[in-house]
Design a protein around this motif. Structure first.
Motif, mmCIF file in Angstrom:
data_model
loop_
_atom_site.group_PDB
_atom_site.id
_atom_site.type_symbol
_atom_site.label_atom_id
_atom_site.label_comp_id
_atom_site.label_asym_id
_atom_site.label_seq_id
_atom_site.Cartn_x
_atom_site.Cartn_y
_atom_site.Cartn_z
ATOM 1 N N LEU A 9 0.895 -1.372 -0.116
ATOM 2 C CA LEU A 9 0.116 -0.223 0.167
ATOM 3 C C LEU A 9 1.142 0.941 -0.351
ATOM 4 C CD1 LEU A 9 -2.774 1.626 0.332
ATOM 5 C CD2 LEU A 9 -2.320 1.047 2.677
ATOM 6 N N MET A 10 0.741 2.289 -0.895
ATOM 7 C CA MET A 10 0.959 3.869 -0.041
ATOM 8 C C MET A 10 0.062 4.682 -0.757
ATOM 9 S SD MET A 10 4.324 4.860 -3.464
ATOM 10 C CE MET A 10 5.350 4.401 -3.226
ATOM 11 N N VAL A 11 0.858 5.518 0.122
ATOM 12 C CA VAL A 11 -0.473 7.407 0.851
ATOM 13 C C VAL A 11 -0.059 7.970 0.011
ATOM 14 C CG1 VAL A 11 -1.460 8.406 2.095
ATOM 15 C CG2 VAL A 11 -1.485 6.185 2.858
ATOM 16 N N LEU A 12 -0.252 8.378 -1.002
ATOM 17 C CA LEU A 12 0.365 9.399 -2.158
ATOM 18 C C LEU A 12 -0.081 10.919 -1.752
ATOM 19 C CD1 LEU A 12 -1.151 8.130 -5.884
ATOM 20 C CD2 LEU A 12 1.062 7.664 -4.417
ATOM 21 N N SER A 13 0.510 12.244 -1.865
ATOM 22 C CA SER A 13 0.126 12.983 -1.413
ATOM 23 C C SER A 13 -0.524 13.681 -2.669
ATOM 24 C CB SER A 13 1.854 13.808 -1.140
ATOM 25 O OG SER A 13 2.045 13.672 -2.358
ATOM 26 N N GLU A 14 -1.038 15.033 -1.810
ATOM 27 C CA GLU A 14 -2.517 15.317 -3.292
ATOM 28 C C GLU A 14 -1.635 15.748 -4.282
ATOM 29 O OE1 GLU A 14 -5.270 18.358 -2.406
ATOM 30 O OE2 GLU A 14 -5.461 17.455 -0.055
ATOM 31 N N LEU A 16 1.418 14.881 -5.310
ATOM 32 C CA LEU A 16 2.134 13.390 -6.442
ATOM 33 C C LEU A 16 1.059 12.765 -6.865
ATOM 34 C CD1 LEU A 16 3.853 11.539 -6.941
ATOM 35 C CD2 LEU A 16 3.644 9.954 -5.153
ATOM 36 N N ALA A 17 -0.500 13.011 -6.297
ATOM 37 C CA ALA A 17 -1.454 12.393 -7.015
ATOM 38 C C ALA A 17 -1.619 13.465 -8.572
ATOM 39 C CB ALA A 17 -3.098 12.366 -6.150
ATOM 40 N N THR A 18 -1.759 14.805 -7.801
ATOM 41 C CA THR A 18 -2.397 15.761 -8.894
ATOM 42 C C THR A 18 -0.826 15.307 -10.564
ATOM 43 O OG1 THR A 18 -2.615 16.904 -7.855
ATOM 44 C CG2 THR A 18 -1.872 18.353 -9.796
ATOM 45 N N ALA A 19 0.167 15.635 -9.657
ATOM 46 C CA ALA A 19 1.271 15.051 -10.867
ATOM 47 C C ALA A 19 1.043 13.566 -11.821
ATOM 48 C CB ALA A 19 2.790 15.354 -10.922
ATOM 49 N N LEU A 20 0.419 12.858 -11.370
ATOM 50 C CA LEU A 20 0.554 11.238 -11.805
ATOM 51 C C LEU A 20 -0.998 10.677 -12.923
ATOM 52 C CD1 LEU A 20 1.611 8.455 -8.776
ATOM 53 C CD2 LEU A 20 2.782 9.408 -11.691
ATOM 54 N N GLU A 21 -1.858 12.342 -12.644
ATOM 55 C CA GLU A 21 -3.163 12.215 -13.477
ATOM 56 C C GLU A 21 -3.049 12.191 -14.876
ATOM 57 O OE1 GLU A 21 -6.194 15.525 -12.535
ATOM 58 O OE2 GLU A 21 -5.992 14.746 -10.430
ATOM 59 N N GLY A 22 -2.124 13.481 -15.527
ATOM 60 C CA GLY A 22 -2.301 13.574 -16.608
ATOM 61 C C GLY A 22 -1.397 12.374 -17.445
ATOM 62 N N ALA A 23 -0.562 11.682 -16.674
ATOM 63 C CA ALA A 23 0.647 10.319 -16.909
ATOM 64 C C ALA A 23 0.254 9.035 -17.434
ATOM 65 C CB ALA A 23 0.887 10.333 -15.661
ATOM 66 N N LEU A 36 3.490 10.151 0.860
ATOM 67 C CA LEU A 36 3.095 10.284 2.701
ATOM 68 C C LEU A 36 3.519 9.120 3.209
ATOM 69 C CD1 LEU A 36 -0.267 12.152 2.392
ATOM 70 C CD2 LEU A 36 2.151 13.139 2.808
ATOM 71 N N GLY A 37 3.967 7.548 2.602
ATOM 72 C CA GLY A 37 3.641 6.862 3.303
ATOM 73 C C GLY A 37 4.152 5.378 2.510
ATOM 74 N N LYS A 38 4.566 4.232 2.857
ATOM 75 C CA LYS A 38 4.347 2.675 2.292
ATOM 76 C C LYS A 38 4.707 1.773 3.333
ATOM 77 C CE LYS A 38 9.438 2.681 0.489
ATOM 78 N NZ LYS A 38 10.147 2.762 -0.031
ATOM 79 N N TYR A 39 3.229 1.322 2.865
ATOM 80 C CA TYR A 39 3.562 -0.181 3.705
ATOM 81 C C TYR A 39 3.775 -1.887 3.242
ATOM 82 C CZ TYR A 39 1.628 4.221 5.952
ATOM 83 O OH TYR A 39 1.497 4.993 7.254
ATOM 84 N N SER A 40 4.163 -2.327 3.845
ATOM 85 C CA SER A 40 4.039 -3.519 3.462
ATOM 86 C C SER A 40 3.793 -4.994 4.409
ATOM 87 C CB SER A 40 5.599 -4.125 3.247
ATOM 88 O OG SER A 40 6.821 -3.487 2.235
ATOM 89 N N CYS A 41 2.651 -5.549 4.141
ATOM 90 C CA CYS A 41 2.815 -7.470 5.024
ATOM 91 C C CYS A 41 4.259 -7.801 5.551
ATOM 92 C CB CYS A 41 0.953 -6.953 4.908
ATOM 93 S SG CYS A 41 -0.306 -5.961 4.851
#
Length: 53
Positions: A9-14, A16-23, A36-41
């Motif tokens: 799971l990776m939590v994106l900042s606003e 970063l989400a905006t930067a990826l929108e049109g990619a 913002l954070g990344k998590y591994s089980c």
């Protein structure tokens, strides 16, 4: 050969989400805003907990 881990799971900042929108793909590059954070089980059994990450 490169070794790397993909987070479960990776939590994106606003920003970063905006930067990826049109990619055309969702690769996060070094010059993009930070996540913002990344998590591994991690499994609790011995076999999985001894793997190299």
């Amino acid at each position: 050969m490169c070794n790397f881990n993909l987070p479960d799971l990776m939590v994106l900042s606003e920003e970063l989400a905006t930067a990826l929108e049109g990619a055309s793909w969702s690769t996060i590059m070094i010059d993009m805003p930070c996540h913002l954070g990344k998590y591994s089980c991690i499994a609790s059994n011995e076999e999985d907990s001894t793997r190299v990450s």
